[in-house]
Design a protein around this motif. Structure first.
Motif, PDB file in Angstrom:
ATOM      1  N   VAL A  89      38.876  23.771  37.625  1.00 23.71           N
ATOM      2  CA  VAL A  89      39.554  23.517  38.898  1.00 23.71           C
ATOM      3  C   VAL A  89      40.363  24.749  39.286  1.00 23.71           C
ATOM      4  O   VAL A  89      41.024  25.368  38.447  1.00 23.71           O
ATOM      5  N   SER A  90      40.290  25.136  40.540  1.00 27.67           N
ATOM      6  CA  SER A  90      40.989  26.323  41.033  1.00 27.67           C
ATOM      7  C   SER A  90      42.496  26.104  41.020  1.00 27.67           C
ATOM      8  O   SER A  90      43.001  25.160  41.642  1.00 27.67           O
ATOM      9  N   LEU A  91      43.229  26.967  40.309  1.00 30.27           N
ATOM     10  CA  LEU A  91      44.685  26.874  40.280  1.00 30.27           C
ATOM     11  C   LEU A  91      45.281  27.252  41.634  1.00 30.27           C
ATOM     12  O   LEU A  91      46.269  26.671  42.072  1.00 30.27           O
ATOM     13  N   TYR A  99      41.840  20.216  45.690  1.00 32.19           N
ATOM     14  CA  TYR A  99      41.124  20.084  44.414  1.00 32.19           C
ATOM     15  C   TYR A  99      39.734  20.664  44.598  1.00 32.19           C
ATOM     16  O   TYR A  99      38.831  20.018  45.138  1.00 32.19           O
ATOM     17  N   VAL A 100      39.539  21.897  44.165  1.00 30.43           N
ATOM     18  CA  VAL A 100      38.274  22.602  44.340  1.00 30.43           C
ATOM     19  C   VAL A 100      37.900  23.276  43.026  1.00 30.43           C
ATOM     20  O   VAL A 100      38.748  23.870  42.353  1.00 30.43           O
ATOM     21  N   ARG A 101      36.628  23.176  42.654  1.00 25.88           N
ATOM     22  CA  ARG A 101      36.162  23.809  41.427  1.00 25.88           C
ATOM     23  C   ARG A 101      35.692  25.247  41.687  1.00 25.88           C
ATOM     24  O   ARG A 101      35.117  25.548  42.736  1.00 25.88           O
ATOM     25  N   VAL A 102      35.904  26.097  40.699  1.00 24.78           N
ATOM     26  CA  VAL A 102      35.382  27.457  40.728  1.00 24.78           C
ATOM     27  C   VAL A 102      34.056  27.436  39.969  1.00 24.78           C
ATOM     28  O   VAL A 102      34.024  27.312  38.742  1.00 24.78           O
ATOM     29  N   THR A 103      32.959  27.535  40.675  1.00 27.27           N
ATOM     30  CA  THR A 103      31.634  27.324  40.090  1.00 27.27           C
ATOM     31  C   THR A 103      30.935  28.610  39.671  1.00 27.27           C
ATOM     32  O   THR A 103      29.784  28.563  39.244  1.00 27.27           O
TER      33      THR A 103
END
Length: 207
Positions: A89-91, A99-103
């Motif tokens: 999850v992106s800090l 709430y966004v994931r770094v893929t």
């Protein structure tokens, strides 16, 4: 294993040449090579069942060298978290209440994927894989569903579904083992027994 790919060849000739070179590098693995190439062309996934050292990951490495693109590989256990597969999850996003994931470098951005011991993955990981593998889509957490570039996912397992705590119905794709012993003259150190392969079959969820 190095496969030569010529852009001037037709698709049929490219596949035939890749099949011949893969089969020559992997002794008595013609059926597995056919299954993986067929799945790649049909847009499906494959589950290979067999003991360690029988060429499951080597087959995907050779296919990647021929097809090109990005590869993602992970060994799943019951302690594996979704962050290890889908990205953390992106800090920076959390500081902005997002709430966004770094893929980057993870499964949602891979062209070919290798999931080792896929039957031993936790329920959290298998549930996340369900939609990504079946529909080729992924939501990073911002509510926007995007298509993923995934062409083929090869799952590997040392034991069949009946010998693990995860039921095959929990997976988005599964295969039927058709084991065949590796020839002793070409068997790598530590490898024994058989390596099975199967094409994917989608299973409906129980009512």
């Amino acid at each position: 294993m190095k496969l030569v790919r010529s852009e001037s060849m037709s698709v049929r000739d490219k596949v035939a040449r890749a099949r011949a070179e893969l089969a020559a590098a992997l002794v008595e693995r013609d059926d597995e090579v056919d299954v993986v190439l067929t799945a790649l062309l049909a847009g499906e996934h494959v589950l290979l069942v067999g003991p360690p050292g029988c060429g499951k990951s080597l087959l995907l490495d050779g296919l990647l060298a021929w097809a090109g693109g990005r590869k993602f590989s992970v060994l799943l256990t019951r302690f594996t978290t979704p962050e290890e597969v889908l990205g953390p999850v992106s800090l920076a996003g959390l500081k902005e209440d997002r709430y966004v994931r770094v893929t980057a470098g993870k499964l949602p951005e891979a062209d070919l994927a290798f999931l080792d011991e896929v039957l031993r993955g936790s329920s959290a990981v298998l549930n996340c894989l369900l939609k990504l593998l079946n529909e080729r889509t992924f939501d990073a957490g911002d509510g926007v569903v995007k298509k993923v570039p995934l062409k083929l996912c090869v799952g590997a397992a040392n034991d069949g579904p009946s010998r693990t705590r995860v039921r095959s119905s929990q997976l988005s794709s599964t295969g039927s083992p058709c084991g065949r012993p590796w020839p002793r003259s070409a068997r790598p150190p530590g490898a024994s027994g058989s390596c099975g392969s199967g094409t994917t079959r989608r299973r409906s969820r129980p009512p």
